[in-house]
Scaffold this active site. Structure first.
Site, PDB file in Angstrom:
ATOM      1  N   GLU A  84      39.763  49.177  29.558  1.00 61.25           N
ATOM      2  CA  GLU A  84      41.046  48.668  30.031  1.00 61.25           C
ATOM      3  C   GLU A  84      42.014  48.433  28.872  1.00 61.25           C
ATOM      4  O   GLU A  84      43.219  48.456  29.049  1.00 61.25           O
ATOM      5  CB  GLU A  84      40.747  47.337  30.736  1.00 61.25           C
ATOM      6  CG  GLU A  84      41.769  46.899  31.707  1.00 61.25           C
ATOM      7  CD  GLU A  84      41.341  45.595  32.332  1.00 61.25           C
ATOM      8  OE1 GLU A  84      40.676  45.652  33.371  1.00 61.25           O
ATOM      9  OE2 GLU A  84      41.669  44.543  31.780  1.00 61.25           O
ATOM     10  N   GLU A  85      41.486  48.219  27.698  1.00 63.14           N
ATOM     11  CA  GLU A  85      42.332  47.927  26.532  1.00 63.14           C
ATOM     12  C   GLU A  85      42.686  49.168  25.719  1.00 63.14           C
ATOM     13  O   GLU A  85      43.365  49.069  24.707  1.00 63.14           O
ATOM     14  CB  GLU A  85      41.630  46.907  25.619  1.00 63.14           C
ATOM     15  CG  GLU A  85      41.135  45.651  26.326  1.00 63.14           C
ATOM     16  CD  GLU A  85      42.226  44.941  27.119  1.00 63.14           C
ATOM     17  OE1 GLU A  85      43.395  44.998  26.707  1.00 63.14           O
ATOM     18  OE2 GLU A  85      41.897  44.354  28.174  1.00 63.14           O
ATOM     19  N   ASP A 130      41.035  39.619  24.781  1.00 63.47           N
ATOM     20  CA  ASP A 130      40.787  40.930  25.395  1.00 63.47           C
ATOM     21  C   ASP A 130      40.466  41.959  24.313  1.00 63.47           C
ATOM     22  O   ASP A 130      39.533  42.741  24.432  1.00 63.47           O
ATOM     23  CB  ASP A 130      42.025  41.400  26.175  1.00 63.47           C
ATOM     24  CG  ASP A 130      42.227  40.652  27.482  1.00 63.47           C
ATOM     25  OD1 ASP A 130      41.230  40.324  28.141  1.00 63.47           O
ATOM     26  OD2 ASP A 130      43.391  40.397  27.839  1.00 63.47           O
ATOM     27  N   LEU A 154      36.782  42.158  29.252  1.00 69.49           N
ATOM     28  CA  LEU A 154      36.976  40.756  29.620  1.00 69.49           C
ATOM     29  C   LEU A 154      37.790  40.728  30.903  1.00 69.49           C
ATOM     30  O   LEU A 154      39.010  40.894  30.877  1.00 69.49           O
ATOM     31  CB  LEU A 154      37.707  40.014  28.486  1.00 69.49           C
ATOM     32  CG  LEU A 154      37.936  38.528  28.698  1.00 69.49           C
ATOM     33  CD1 LEU A 154      36.624  37.784  28.924  1.00 69.49           C
ATOM     34  CD2 LEU A 154      38.671  37.928  27.503  1.00 69.49           C
ATOM     35  N   ASP A 155      37.097  40.566  31.998  1.00 75.68           N
ATOM     36  CA  ASP A 155      37.793  40.503  33.278  1.00 75.68           C
ATOM     37  C   ASP A 155      38.093  39.052  33.618  1.00 75.68           C
ATOM     38  O   ASP A 155      37.230  38.186  33.491  1.00 75.68           O
ATOM     39  CB  ASP A 155      36.940  41.118  34.388  1.00 75.68           C
ATOM     40  CG  ASP A 155      37.650  41.019  35.717  1.00 75.68           C
ATOM     41  OD1 ASP A 155      38.615  41.775  35.921  1.00 75.68           O
ATOM     42  OD2 ASP A 155      37.264  40.157  36.529  1.00 75.68           O
ATOM     43  N   GLU A 202      37.032  48.709  37.030  1.00 72.42           N
ATOM     44  CA  GLU A 202      36.772  47.583  37.930  1.00 72.42           C
ATOM     45  C   GLU A 202      36.268  48.042  39.301  1.00 72.42           C
ATOM     46  O   GLU A 202      35.257  47.545  39.797  1.00 72.42           O
ATOM     47  CB  GLU A 202      38.064  46.757  38.101  1.00 72.42           C
ATOM     48  CG  GLU A 202      38.554  46.182  36.785  1.00 72.42           C
ATOM     49  CD  GLU A 202      39.918  45.518  36.848  1.00 72.42           C
ATOM     50  OE1 GLU A 202      40.100  44.479  36.209  1.00 72.42           O
ATOM     51  OE2 GLU A 202      40.828  46.050  37.518  1.00 72.42           O
ATOM     52  N   ASP A 212      49.230  35.009  24.566  1.00 70.86           N
ATOM     53  CA  ASP A 212      48.892  35.629  23.298  1.00 70.86           C
ATOM     54  C   ASP A 212      47.404  35.477  22.998  1.00 70.86           C
ATOM     55  O   ASP A 212      46.756  36.396  22.533  1.00 70.86           O
ATOM     56  CB  ASP A 212      49.727  34.995  22.183  1.00 70.86           C
ATOM     57  CG  ASP A 212      49.813  35.901  20.970  1.00 70.86           C
ATOM     58  OD1 ASP A 212      50.095  37.088  21.164  1.00 70.86           O
ATOM     59  OD2 ASP A 212      49.576  35.408  19.860  1.00 70.86           O
ATOM     60  N   ASP A 259      35.665  47.157  31.471  1.00 71.12           N
ATOM     61  CA  ASP A 259      36.648  46.074  31.340  1.00 71.12           C
ATOM     62  C   ASP A 259      35.940  45.012  30.510  1.00 71.12           C
ATOM     63  O   ASP A 259      35.054  44.319  31.003  1.00 71.12           O
ATOM     64  CB  ASP A 259      36.998  45.542  32.742  1.00 71.12           C
ATOM     65  CG  ASP A 259      37.998  44.404  32.689  1.00 71.12           C
ATOM     66  OD1 ASP A 259      38.334  43.947  31.586  1.00 71.12           O
ATOM     67  OD2 ASP A 259      38.432  43.975  33.774  1.00 71.12           O
TER      68      ASP A 259
HETATM   69  P1  AHG Z   1      41.966  41.357  34.066  1.00 76.62           P
HETATM   70  O1  AHG Z   1      41.795  39.955  33.572  1.00 76.62           O
HETATM   71  O2  AHG Z   1      40.942  42.293  33.500  1.00 76.62           O
HETATM   72  O3  AHG Z   1      43.380  41.863  33.884  1.00 76.62           O
HETATM   73  O4  AHG Z   1      41.684  41.401  35.654  1.00 76.62           O
HETATM   74  C1  AHG Z   1      41.984  40.362  36.524  1.00 76.62           C
HETATM   75  C2  AHG Z   1      41.883  40.892  37.945  1.00 76.62           C
HETATM   76  C3  AHG Z   1      40.630  40.528  38.714  1.00 76.62           C
HETATM   77  O5  AHG Z   1      39.601  39.959  38.031  1.00 76.62           O
HETATM   78  C4  AHG Z   1      41.104  39.572  39.763  1.00 76.62           C
HETATM   79  O6  AHG Z   1      40.392  39.701  40.946  1.00 76.62           O
HETATM   80  C5  AHG Z   1      42.533  39.898  39.916  1.00 76.62           C
HETATM   81  O7  AHG Z   1      42.978  40.397  38.680  1.00 76.62           O
HETATM   82  C6  AHG Z   1      43.309  38.684  40.305  1.00 76.62           C
HETATM   83  O8  AHG Z   1      44.580  39.026  40.601  1.00 76.62           O
HETATM   84  P2  AHG Z   1      45.619  37.972  41.228  1.00 76.62           P
HETATM   85  O9  AHG Z   1      45.915  37.017  40.125  1.00 76.62           O
HETATM   86  O10 AHG Z   1      46.764  38.836  41.624  1.00 76.62           O
HETATM   87  O11 AHG Z   1      44.935  37.296  42.390  1.00 76.62           O
HETATM   88 MN    MN Z   2      39.857  43.117  34.979  1.00 73.62          MN
HETATM   89 MN    MN Z   3      40.287  42.807  31.380  1.00 74.77          MN
END
Ligand code: AHG
Ligand code: MN
Ligand code: MN
Length: 257
Positions: free
Chosen positions: A38-39, A15, A59-60, A201, A9, A57
């Site tokens: 992304e949001e 995000d 907050l990645d 991304e 949450d 994106d």
């Molecule tokens: P987000 O937080 O924007 O959803 O993206 C996360 C992405 C990226 O940053 C990362 O390389 C990948 O998800 C990791 O995925 P796994 O946990 O499957 O490894």
């Molecule tokens: Mn991301």
């Molecule tokens: Mn993100």
């Protein structure tokens, strides 16, 4: 309710807050016509006189907040709509022990936030070598295709060292700053179209890696040759220096036969 206090949450909240902050600032940029993130389910029209489309994106790597690892923001700047060939610049920011920003246009430049002035100072231009030493292999391993597993195993046998945090921004930043290597988020049995999103991304990082003298492919062709049917489409993706990406292309071509 439990879920209200769960880490999930909190991440969702962060995000959304990040998205609102970025949107507020992009709305003030008169050259930006439209934004999508992304949001957001749909794009937001910003300035009718603008010509750049920004997909981001905000907050990645938000799942890494709870464990205090580096996270980032990613921006793709497009002209004429959202597709790989329409990327005209890309920017990402890494929030780590330092705040660093990488800007890719004709060249790829590293900037670092100066805490005293609040301004990003230019540090240096970034270029990838022909070959690197580190490997960031994403995706659930038990779902990897056998030929993909064999390729990764072979790279480790060659001496590559594992570097995978679960945040594509710090993982790709590390490979870029160390001069090479491979980041892979492949198609898998459970996710045949990969996980990472094209607009927010994959295309921005593909642009960065291409401009830094490396390559970015989906296994068969350049990621920047791909278009996007839906705003949130994903694709398998591989980013790296020439040596490693050539191996990826050979492996995937070979597996088709
Ligand atoms: P987000 O937080 O924007 O959803 O993206 C996360 C992405 C990226 O940053 C990362 O390389 C990948 O998800 C990791 O995925 P796994 O946990 O499957 O490894
Ligand atoms: Mn991301
Ligand atoms: Mn993100």
């Amino acid at each position: 309710m439990d879920s209200q206090n769960s880490s999930g949450d909190i991440q969702v909240k962060l995000d959304v807050i990040s998205d609102e902050i970025v949107e507020k600032h992009l709305c003030k940029v008169s050259s930006v016509i439209e934004i999508i993130s992304e949001e957001k389910a749909e794009p937001v029209r910003v300035n009718e006189s603008g010509k750049y489309y920004v997909a981001y994106d905000p907050l990645d790597g938000s799942s890494l907040i709870d464990v205090n690892l580096s996270v980032g923001s990613i921006f793709g700047i497009y002209k004429g709509g959202y597709s790989g060939e329409n990327v005209v610049a890309a920017v990402y920011v890494v929030y780590g022990p330092r705040v660093e920003m990488v800007v890719a246009r004709d060249t790829v430049e590293l900037f670092r936030l100066n805490e005293k002035t609040g301004v990003f100072d230019f540090v240096k231009e970034l270029r990838l070598n022909e070959k690197g030493k580190i490997l960031a292999p994403g995706g659930t391993q038990k779902e990897w295709y056998p030929f993909h597993k064999e390729m990764i195993d072979n790279l480790f046998k060659e001496g590559y060292r594992l570097r995978y945090s679960g945040g594509m921004v710090p993982d790709l930043h590390q490979i870029l700053l160390k001069g090479g290597g491979l980041f892979a988020y492949p198609a898998t049995n459970d996710k045949p179209k990969g996980k990472l999103r094209k607009l927010f991304e994959v295309f921005p990082f593909a642009y960065v890696y291409n401009k830094a003298g490396g390559l970015a492919v989906d296994g068969f062709k350049s990621l920047l040759e791909l278009d996007s049917q839906n705003y949130h489409d994903t694709t398998p993706c591989f980013f790296g220096s020439n040596y490693e990406i050539t191996k990826v292309l050979q492996t995937y071509e070979g597996a088709k036969k």
